[in-house]
Design a protein around this motif. Sequence first.
Motif, PDB file in Angstrom:
ATOM      1  N   THR A   4       1.125   6.892  -6.741  1.00 56.60           N
ATOM      2  CA  THR A   4      -0.139   7.290  -7.371  1.00 56.60           C
ATOM      3  C   THR A   4      -0.861   8.442  -6.673  1.00 56.60           C
ATOM      4  N   ALA A   5      -0.430   8.817  -5.496  1.00 57.99           N
ATOM      5  CA  ALA A   5      -1.177   9.818  -4.717  1.00 57.99           C
ATOM      6  C   ALA A   5      -1.325  11.148  -5.451  1.00 57.99           C
ATOM      7  N   TYR A  21      -7.818   5.279  -0.643  1.00 61.81           N
ATOM      8  CA  TYR A  21      -6.819   4.291  -0.247  1.00 61.81           C
ATOM      9  C   TYR A  21      -7.378   3.271   0.736  1.00 61.81           C
ATOM     10  N   LEU A  66      -9.352  11.338  -0.876  1.00 60.23           N
ATOM     11  CA  LEU A  66      -8.157  10.553  -1.194  1.00 60.23           C
ATOM     12  C   LEU A  66      -7.898   9.503  -0.112  1.00 60.23           C
ATOM     13  N   GLN A  67      -8.092   9.886   1.139  1.00 62.06           N
ATOM     14  CA  GLN A  67      -7.928   8.921   2.230  1.00 62.06           C
ATOM     15  C   GLN A  67      -8.932   7.779   2.074  1.00 62.06           C
ATOM     16  N   TRP A 110      -7.223  -0.641   0.012  1.00 58.29           N
ATOM     17  CA  TRP A 110      -6.801  -1.606   1.034  1.00 58.29           C
ATOM     18  C   TRP A 110      -7.818  -2.742   1.165  1.00 58.29           C
ATOM     19  N   LEU A 152       0.829  -1.197   0.000  1.00 59.87           N
ATOM     20  CA  LEU A 152       0.000   0.000   0.000  1.00 59.87           C
ATOM     21  C   LEU A 152       0.872   1.259   0.000  1.00 59.87           C
ATOM     22  N   ARG A 153       1.942   1.228   0.740  1.00 60.39           N
ATOM     23  CA  ARG A 153       2.860   2.371   0.768  1.00 60.39           C
ATOM     24  C   ARG A 153       3.401   2.639  -0.643  1.00 60.39           C
ATOM     25  N   TYR A 190       0.607   4.071  -2.792  1.00 60.44           N
ATOM     26  CA  TYR A 190       0.373   5.462  -2.400  1.00 60.44           C
ATOM     27  C   TYR A 190       1.475   6.376  -2.936  1.00 60.44           C
ATOM     28  N   ASP A 191       2.716   6.012  -2.690  1.00 58.50           N
ATOM     29  CA  ASP A 191       3.845   6.849  -3.108  1.00 58.50           C
ATOM     30  C   ASP A 191       3.865   7.099  -4.612  1.00 58.50           C
TER      31      ASP A 191
END
Length: 188
Positions: A36-37, A62, A58-59, A66, A29-30, A33-34
């Motif tokens: 595609t955020a 994700y 956005l939160q 997840w 997930l990290r 996120y890194d």
Amino acid sequence: MTSQQSADAARDRLTDAIARVGQGERDGLRYVYDHTAAKLMGICLRILGDRNAAEDVLQEVYLKVWRGAEAFDASRASPITWLCTIARNTAIDWQRASQRRAEGVAAASDDAAIADTAADPAEAHAQRVLVNDCLEQIETRQAGAIRAAFFEGFTYSELAARAAVPLGTMKSWVRRGLERLRECLSGG
């Protein structure tokens, strides 16, 4: 390495990371996120036009990634397309829910104003009682969905998630419930 080979390698790494997310790996997930955020934030911001709202959405995006990464199928869509679709749909759902909540507050204010200025407050009260009585006669799932959708401003997607049913099922519940409510209110 050509630009196409580089793009293919990036897509493969993202696909792998989503698969790891589906297995419950936080490092996956990290990575997702890194990488595609920024893009997903841009989508949310473009749709919502409000940075704070976009950050909240956005939160939620994700969180959905997840919870739903195991459903990702690389043969059906590229990983970035899948992620962008989640972001877009979540932002649109959030926007619709916000509008419904705002409309619900406005309607409640209007109802209060009408009730205060109505020539016959007893009639306004009788109408509210009739609606509640009719809702009590409808199947519990349908009545609950109608109340949540129309009085609390929840979207069909939110209601389906809360009830853990498919979206189509939730829409059917509401549609059939509204039909029964109309019948009851018309004296049928």
